[in-house]
Write a protein that holds these residues in place. Structure first.
Motif, mmCIF file in Angstrom:
data_model
loop_
_atom_site.group_PDB
_atom_site.id
_atom_site.type_symbol
_atom_site.label_atom_id
_atom_site.label_comp_id
_atom_site.label_asym_id
_atom_site.label_seq_id
_atom_site.Cartn_x
_atom_site.Cartn_y
_atom_site.Cartn_z
ATOM 1 N N LEU A 112 11.315 22.701 18.691
ATOM 2 C CA LEU A 112 12.015 23.853 19.228
ATOM 3 C C LEU A 112 11.327 25.111 18.718
ATOM 4 C CD1 LEU A 112 14.435 24.234 21.048
ATOM 5 C CD2 LEU A 112 15.869 24.389 19.030
ATOM 6 N N ASP A 113 10.913 25.981 19.638
ATOM 7 C CA ASP A 113 10.168 27.187 19.287
ATOM 8 C C ASP A 113 10.886 28.403 19.860
ATOM 9 O OD1 ASP A 113 8.238 28.940 18.422
ATOM 10 O OD2 ASP A 113 6.802 28.442 19.992
ATOM 11 N N ILE A 114 11.787 28.950 19.060
ATOM 12 C CA ILE A 114 12.569 30.121 19.471
ATOM 13 C C ILE A 114 12.182 31.269 18.543
ATOM 14 C CG2 ILE A 114 14.892 31.069 19.762
ATOM 15 C CD1 ILE A 114 15.847 28.184 20.184
ATOM 16 N N GLN A 116 13.538 33.922 17.440
ATOM 17 C CA GLN A 116 14.531 34.393 16.480
ATOM 18 C C GLN A 116 14.766 33.402 15.342
ATOM 19 O OE1 GLN A 116 15.054 34.024 19.754
ATOM 20 N NE2 GLN A 116 15.264 36.079 20.567
ATOM 21 N N VAL A 117 14.279 32.180 15.485
ATOM 22 C CA VAL A 117 14.485 31.142 14.476
ATOM 23 C C VAL A 117 13.181 30.959 13.702
ATOM 24 C CG1 VAL A 117 15.094 28.726 14.089
ATOM 25 C CG2 VAL A 117 16.198 30.010 15.931
ATOM 26 N N PRO A 118 13.206 31.157 12.379
ATOM 27 C CA PRO A 118 11.965 31.083 11.602
ATOM 28 C C PRO A 118 11.348 29.681 11.545
ATOM 29 C CG PRO A 118 13.839 31.388 10.143
ATOM 30 C CD PRO A 118 14.362 31.487 11.540
ATOM 31 N N ALA A 119 12.136 28.636 11.601
ATOM 32 C CA ALA A 119 11.627 27.263 11.530
ATOM 33 C C ALA A 119 11.438 26.714 12.943
ATOM 34 C CB ALA A 119 12.609 26.395 10.761
ATOM 35 N N THR A 120 10.668 25.656 13.059
ATOM 36 C CA THR A 120 10.505 24.974 14.349
ATOM 37 C C THR A 120 10.963 23.528 14.189
ATOM 38 O OG1 THR A 120 8.217 24.447 13.829
ATOM 39 C CG2 THR A 120 8.589 26.418 15.142
#
Length: 191
Positions: A112-114, A116-120
């Motif tokens: 998951l590559d969003i 706003q989210v620092p992790a994937t």
């Protein structure tokens, strides 16, 4: 450390594992661990992606001459196509997608590559496919985000989004049957 702080600390040490247990078990619709895809390696290549496109074009040509046509899609072909063709679109929030087919079940995995989210985190969806009213219907059975199962509410939302996406595909053909077998998806189409 005061008695009050110690009680709060003990309460938090109890609450956090309990929360994780509830999230991973009963609240998420399953009792136990997150699902896992089959232990088969996938071959990603331009040739596999091109083979899928060629087979799709051939199916459309045959569909103009026959009542129906069978389209066979291997997990290598679909995984290659998704990675090499569709992932060029930066609006797609999933990276490194992989697809496996087993009898009656498909597994879709990716990162998951969003922004706003620092992790994937790794995401895994387990789905079944069926035909209803000459249309392909996909049912999400299970899902996982990292090591934790997805709650049913998230699965329902994703299921509705997939159904809406699939609804837009049925302008020139109908689906007669769909089968998931080990390593291959077989769809019978009619114009």
């Amino acid at each position: 450390m005061s008695h009050k702080r110690r009680r709060r600390r003990v309460f938090l040490l109890f609450l956090i594992p309990l929360w994780l247990l509830l999230l991973g078990c009963g609240l998420c619709g399953g009792f136990g661990l997150a699902p896992h895809p089959p232990d088969r390696s996938l071959h990603i290549s331009e040739e596999e992606a091109d083979a899928l496109l060629a087979r799709w074009k051939e199916a459309w040509q045959k569909a103009g001459q026959a009542d129906q046509v069978e389209l066979r899609i291997t997990e290598d072909e679909l995984t290659s196509f998704l990675n090499l063709r569709l992932m060029a679109d930066k609006n797609v929030p999933v990276r490194e997608p992989k697809v496996w087919f087993d009898p009656g079940v498909a597994y879709i995995e990716g990162r998951l590559d969003i922004p706003q989210v620092p992790a994937t985190p790794q995401v895994l969806l387990v789905l079944t496919a069926r035909v209803e009213d000459d249309k392909l219907q996909v049912d999400l059975v299970k899902g996982a985000l990292g090591p934790l199962p997805m709650p049913k509410s998230i699965l329902s939302t994703l299921d509705e989004s997939i159904d809406a996406l699939l609804e837009n595909l049925y302008t020139n053909f109908t689906v007669r049957s769909v089968r998931l077998e080990e390593g291959v998806l077989i769809v019978t189409l009619a114009r």
